[in-house]
Design a protein around this motif. Structure first.
Motif, PDB file in Angstrom:
ATOM      1  N   LEU A 182      18.014  71.061  43.908  1.00 44.30           N
ATOM      2  CA  LEU A 182      16.505  71.323  43.777  1.00 44.30           C
ATOM      3  C   LEU A 182      15.671  70.166  44.258  1.00 44.30           C
ATOM      4  O   LEU A 182      16.397  68.961  44.462  1.00 44.30           O
ATOM      5  N   LEU A 196      10.085  68.430  42.440  1.00 44.69           N
ATOM      6  CA  LEU A 196      10.087  69.158  41.387  1.00 44.69           C
ATOM      7  C   LEU A 196      10.082  68.420  40.084  1.00 44.69           C
ATOM      8  O   LEU A 196      10.784  67.505  39.948  1.00 44.69           O
ATOM      9  N   SER A 253      13.005  71.591  35.584  1.00 42.94           N
ATOM     10  CA  SER A 253      12.809  72.825  36.577  1.00 42.94           C
ATOM     11  C   SER A 253      13.866  73.759  36.362  1.00 42.94           C
ATOM     12  O   SER A 253      13.770  74.887  36.763  1.00 42.94           O
TER      13      SER A 253
END
Length: 231
Positions: A216, A220, A224
């Motif tokens: 990711l 973030l 998350s």
């Protein structure tokens, strides 16, 4: 650490994330303890509000965990109690149990029980950790691999593992954990009985939570991957 700075936008986003992740948790933990999922949502508000008013710490959050839910169900014999007395009576029993646990926790804290717990032998701590992990796993597998927990229970009852459970409980009535262990053994050795859709969702979401953080964007916020898997 001092008093934190108040930033409305950041705090609102943080609160929304906590609330969003709490909804599926509360439903799942209610089912884990042995009653309908909606009860987890209907009973969570007042305790969490009381916690916030009583503590005032911006770095702490509180709520039930899968471990406490599993322990409550095991201690109270959840399935047998519901079958005999009904869910409404079981809800009252769990409420009383939770209250007594809270009172006992306060008493133990006041007498310094935490210092005694720190002196527990390593073997005891390791065994407790393994037992907790197996308890959580045995609670997750029925719905995770079979969509409905009753399916796994019925399958185990008609297999050789069902005979093992009856034999062990016949000799040691207090050996409640044998049911969970046999459920795990049956589930992992009979993949042909899994519900395909439920199993794929369960395995893929578990792997994503475990490994998804590495893939990711770094921008973030932490956790998350849990929010995305829940969604």
């Amino acid at each position: 650490m001092g008093a934190p700075s108040f930033e409305p936008l950041r705090d609102i986003i943080s609160g929304a994330i906590m609330a969003a992740t709490s909804v599926p948790q509360l439903i799942a933990y209610a089912e884990t303890v042995g009653y309908a999922g909606y009860r987890g949502l209907s009973t969570a508000g007042p305790p969490l509000l009381a916690w916030g008013v009583a503590t005032g710490s911006p770095w702490m959050n509180a709520g039930v965990t899968s471990l406490t839910a599993v322990m409550a169900k095991t201690d109270l014999g959840g399935e047998a109690y519901v079958a005999e007395y009904g869910e409404e009576e079981y809800v009252q029993l769990v409420a009383a149990y939770s209250l007594y646990v809270g009172v006992a926790s306060i008493v133990m804290a006041l007498i310094g029980f935490g210092k005694l717990a720190q002196k527990a032998p390593t073997a005891v701590k390791t065994g407790f950790k393994w037992g907790c992990e197996l308890g959580v796993l045995s609670s997750a597998l029925p719905n995770g691999l079979y969509a409905f927990g009753s399916t796994l229970k019925a399958n185990v009852a008609t297999s050789v593992f069902g005979d093992v459970v009856k034999t062990v409980k016949g000799v040691v009535p207090g050996a409640t954990g044998v049911s969970g262990v046999c459920n795990i053994l049956y589930a992992v050795t009979n993949p042909q009985t899994w519900d395909v859709v439920a199993a794929l969702l369960f395995i893929s979401c578990t792997l994503f939570v475990m490994k998804g953080k590495a893939y990711l964007p770094k921008s973030l916020p932490p956790g998350s991957e849990v929010v995305l898997a829940t969604a």
